[in-house]
Each structure stands twice: as structure tokens, then as C-alpha cells.
Design an enzyme around this catalytic site. Structure first.
Site, PDB file in Angstrom:
ATOM      1  N   GLU A  54       0.708  -1.193  -0.195  1.00  0.00           N
ATOM      2  CA  GLU A  54       0.050   0.130  -0.110  1.00  0.00           C
ATOM      3  C   GLU A  54       0.960   1.265   0.044  1.00  0.00           C
ATOM      4  O   GLU A  54       1.907   1.474   0.707  1.00  0.00           O
ATOM      5  CB  GLU A  54      -0.622   0.002   1.258  1.00  0.00           C
ATOM      6  CG  GLU A  54      -1.801   1.106   1.449  1.00  0.00           C
ATOM      7  CD  GLU A  54      -2.799   0.927   2.616  1.00  0.00           C
ATOM      8  OE1 GLU A  54      -2.255  -0.080   3.507  1.00  0.00           O
ATOM      9  OE2 GLU A  54      -3.640   1.764   3.119  1.00  0.00           O
ATOM     10  N   LYS A 125      -9.507   1.960  -2.213  1.00  0.00           N
ATOM     11  CA  LYS A 125      -9.586   1.543  -0.957  1.00  0.00           C
ATOM     12  C   LYS A 125     -11.092   1.981  -0.222  1.00  0.00           C
ATOM     13  O   LYS A 125     -11.304   3.358  -0.111  1.00  0.00           O
ATOM     14  CB  LYS A 125      -8.704   1.967   0.021  1.00  0.00           C
ATOM     15  CG  LYS A 125      -8.497   1.173   1.513  1.00  0.00           C
ATOM     16  CD  LYS A 125      -7.224   1.712   2.316  1.00  0.00           C
ATOM     17  CE  LYS A 125      -7.256   0.946   3.715  1.00  0.00           C
ATOM     18  NZ  LYS A 125      -5.977   1.327   4.194  1.00  0.00           N
ATOM     19  N   CYS A 158      -5.341  -3.286   2.595  1.00  0.00           N
ATOM     20  CA  CYS A 158      -5.217  -3.477   3.900  1.00  0.00           C
ATOM     21  C   CYS A 158      -6.416  -3.696   4.813  1.00  0.00           C
ATOM     22  O   CYS A 158      -7.056  -4.662   4.965  1.00  0.00           O
ATOM     23  CB  CYS A 158      -4.685  -2.235   4.598  1.00  0.00           C
ATOM     24  SG  CYS A 158      -3.681  -1.953   6.095  1.00  0.00           S
TER      25      CYS A 158
END
Lengths: 296, 296
Positions: A54, A125, A158
Site C-alpha cells: 500500500e 480503498k 489493508c
């Protein structure tokens, strides 16, 4: 999924590599250059799909929104994306890399996906973690699944992995592989002698969906925030094929992708199939009420 | 969740117990009698909520539908349910027990929930495993959540735990504790030196939903089918508080329930909450298209 040893190179199919590395906050040119060296190594070792962490180009702990804004780039036209696209074309491989995206005045914690024929798509995300809320907008592209010659590939970043819906969205759209650029941090209540809870979440998601999940974490401590490494690649049966990696070293994990085995493994016996057994008729609408996700 | 040692009995709150036992196929009276002895022991050791395995009264491997039909009972009026109800009232505790249910000509793999004031409700397994399809109908009551003085309690049975939707349905309706009567069997690709995949799935679900999950498995081999034991109780942070138990012994696991800690633990930091962070706006409707589940 098969064990893959780069030293032996006997496997003829496609190979996935997760690059565990340590970006430096703000040192974008250096971070990208080091990423390229890791990617070149991975390609030399046979990888056809390389996953980076990330925010691999910018680092993670922004001091403020101005710093994040100044480091973020348009996708797919920014300089980082251009370099990764050129690298993927030159090496004839696919790359998934976490990058900070600027879209007009908005910022997203994104991942770019590029391949031998150029830009494939982006993911933003969906589930922001902690201070990311100060810099980024929540993702607005759903969970796209990209058809490639390596299989159907989705991306999560994540904290997205804390939400089983993320993986389910990928799975019900046919994903074989989910690439997870991540910056996992220590979780409260984590016993020191156990694998990270992220390992457990990833294994459960791979098993419940019959998908390969490839997580590339960063290492190091940035502005006081430690990261835990432990990158891993999990097969569709839920068991790790590569990793968890170390907690503190730059390293590259490899696993061979066996698409046929992954897909046929979803059938558990004469009656059961991990996805077809879902009881969508019984699941409450509150589990998902949005518009169809944007697929490319 | 707190460690609870029955020998010390210092904890003043409520205590959950999982009974790992070995029912014998068809020996209903004996199975129930042995269950009652385990329940009495658990109550003596301070338990206020006792979980028994799946199909705890009948055994699991039915020879055919006729055998299953002859062993199944109406709920809550059948003799097994009556005995458990009487026991719960006599001991002033709650009991969750897997039983074979007959409703007219239909059979369900069900669990009954009974308490100090009598019958509370039933759950019917939503996701049937393997040959269960030959005997049982798929559950048609959704995932009800029952309000009790111990907290909000839901039930799942065995293979239901392979579907993250089961736990999410409980969580979005406010469940604090999910009781899981189960008959886990060996899974393909399970490495002998690792905890069962069921452990991983349970830990992930507890962590992602901030819920206590209490799984009572059976042991032994029935008509050639082995069961794996390894019952466990997982806290809302995803880490086991009791177990995994042995793979082959009858035993009782205990854990103290700390409702306040379970609920407040869902808040991870100033920005994040494991349930409020769900992006229902972004989740595809195909994740859940059914009618609201039936709650009591």
C-alpha cells in the site's frame, strides 16, 4: 497453488510474487526506483504478477493533507503509474502497486493494475483506517474484477481485508486471485507468539471463497508508526503457500498459481460448493444495499 | 472475555461453557442423560450459558431418512426439548443444544435455546453439509438474535460458520455472542500440525464482528466418520479464550463473558468501529437479497 522455488524454476505456469519492502515517507523517486529493482528480480525469478505494498511510492504516515496532496498523482497518467506501466510492458508482466491518487481535489488510497499491454485499471480503498480519514476519500469504485490471461484478478487494500464483504464481492464476480497491497500495523491484543490476526483473516477469506490471496506488506517504522511485515500468499484452500514473511526484512515471496486447482477446489463434495452454497435468499438486504460495483 | 478457572470461581459475571462430548447414533435417551450430567457439572462450576454439539441427542450419521425421521422431534414440545427446558429452569441457566427437528413431514438440523424461564427460540441450520441434504431441509428462519439477561445471543451450526454472512447477520442485528453447536469433520488439505481451519474461521469471524463465538464440537467416530473435537471459545478480539480443546476427549470449556468489554472493543480508535465501518453503500445487492430474517 503450489510451492514455488525460484532457484529451481521448474514450474511452467504463472507465478505470483509479493514484494515486502520499506518505502520512505516522501522519497517517491527512490521508492519507485527500489520497487523497480524488486520487480526486476521477481520477473527474473519467473514472476508474471508482482504485488507491491500500500502507498508504495509515497510512504504512509503523512504529516498533513498538504503533504499527501503534494505526493499524490493522477491515475493512470502520473509519473509513478507511467514508470510501472513501462516496467510491466518491458518485462511482459502484471504489476499491482499501492499508490496515492489525486483526482481533481480529491485524494484516494488506491492501487494501480498494469500489464504487458499497458494500463488495466485502478482500485480505491473502500475501508479507510484511522488517520487516513484526514487525507483520503473512501473508495467509490466498488471491487472491480479484471479479466487477465492469469485469471480474474481483484484488489483489496489493508483494512478492506477486515470486511468479509470485500472478498465476497470479488468472489461472486468470479475472482480467482485477490492482490492485497497493505500496510498492516500492530493490532491491540495481538499475542507476541502468534501470527498476526491479518494472517487469520486472510486464511479465512481464502478458504471461504476458494480464492488465492496475495498480501504484500511493508516493513520498518515511519514517524513512530511500526509496520509488521509478515506478507503472505494463501491458496484457495486457506493454507499459506508462501510466508508469513519476516516482520522486519525486505524480501520477495513467490507462489505458483494453479488456476484449475483453485477453481475445482471450490467443489468440496457431491453436494457442497463454497460459493454456490451461499443462501442469498436468506441473507438480509442490509448486508448489501449499494449499486452494482464498477467492473472493467 | 476473561480467562475463567472453575477451580477459582472468583469471577462474578456470567460464564459460558462448551460441552465437548460423544453422542452415540440413535441412543437418544442415553445421549440426553449424559448431556444433562455435563450441564449439571458446568452449572456447578458457575456456567450460566451451556452450549452442546450439533445433533447432540441423536448422533450425526443417519443411515437413511427413515432413521433421521424416527429420531427427530417437534420443537419445543418433543421429549428432548422438554428435558432440556426442565434442566435449564431447575438450574437457572441457559442451554443451547443441537437437536434433530421434525416439523410435520419436514426435518431440520436445528438448535433449541431454553432458559431459566422456559423456551426461548430455535434456529435451523441454513447451510447443509454433504449428506445432510438427504435428510434435512435448509433452514428457513434466518439468523434470529435473542435478547437475554446475558446479552444478545445468536446461533449458528457447523458449516454455517464457513459463510461470513451468517456471523454478519448476527452482528448487524446486535448479537454479542454466537453459540455454535457443531460436528466438525476433518477438512481436505488440513496440515496435521496446525489447528483446524474451523479455528481460523471462528477467530476471523469473532474479530471482524467484535463478537464472542462459542463452539461445542463432538468427538469420536460414527459409522466411519471421524469428528475432530477442538471446541473453542473466542473473544470479541478474535483470540481464543478457551481451547481449542483436545481432538478426542469429552471435556467442558469455560470462559467468562465481559459484555462491556466485548461491546466497547468494537471501537478500534477515534475513526474506526468494526461494524460501523461497513460500506453497505458499496456492497453489491447480490450479497443479500432475501427477506428480513425472522427474529424473536
Amino acid at each position: 497453488m503450489l510451492q514455488y522455488d525460484p532457484a529451481e524454476r521448474e514450474f511452467e505456469g504463472s507465478v505470483i510474487a509479493c514484494v515486502q519492502m520499506e518505502p520512505q515517507i516522501g522519497a517517491k523517486r527512490d521508492n519507485v526506483a527500489r520497487s523497480i529493482r524488486h520487480i526486476e528480480t521477481a520477473a527474473k525469478n519467473g514472476a508474471s504478477l508482482v504485488v507491491l505494498p500500500e502507498l508504495s511510492n509515497t510512504g504512509y504516515v503523512f504529516a498533513d493533507r498538504d503533504e499527501a496532496f503534494s505526493l499524490a498523482e493522477a491515475l493512470p497518467d502520473g509519473e509513478t503509474a507511467q514508470v510501472f506501466a513501462e516496467t510491466a510492458q518491458r518485462l511482459g508482466i502484471h504489476i499491482v502497486a499501492g499508490v496515492a491518487e489525486r483526482a481533481g481535489t480529491r485524494l484516494y488510497n488506491s492501487a494501480l493494475f498494469t500489464g504487458p499491454s499497458g494500463h488495466i485499471g485502478i482500485y480505491r480503498k473502500l475501508h479507510l483506517w484511522n488517520n487516513e480519514h484526514l487525507f483520503f476519500e473512501p473508495g467509490n469504485l466498488g471491487v472491480p474484477v479484471f479479466d487477465t490471461r492469469l485469471g480474474r484478478i481483484a484488489i483489496a487494500i489493508c483494512y478492506d481485508g477486515w470486511f468479509p464483504e470485500t472478498y465476497r464481492l470479488a468472489a461472486v464476480q468470479g475472482a480467482d486471485i485477490v492482490c492485497v497491497p497493505t500496510n498492516w500495523v500492530p493490532m491491540p491484543a495481538q499475542p507476541g507468539d502468534r501470527p498476526a490476526m491479518a494472517t487469520t483473516l486472510t486464511m479465512a477469506a481464502a478458504h471461504s471463497n476458494g480464492m488465492v490471496i496475495a498480501c504484500a506488506n511493508r516493513v520498518g517504522t515511519e514517524r513512530g508508526q511500526p509496520f509488521i511485515g509478515q506478507s503472505l500468499i494463501v491458496g484457495g484452500d486457506g493454507w499459506p503457500v508462501a510466508g508469513p514473511a519476516s516482520g522486519d526484512c525486505e524480501e520477495v515471496l513467490y507462489a505458483a498459481i494453479d488456476l484449475k486447482r483453485t477453481r475445482s477446489g471450490r467443489t468440496l463434495n457431491a453436494f457442497n460448493h463454497v460459493l454456490r452454497d451461499r443462501r442469498a435468499d436468506a441473507y438480509h438486504p442490509m448486508l448489501g444495499t449499494g449499486l452494482p460495483s464498477s467492473c472493467s
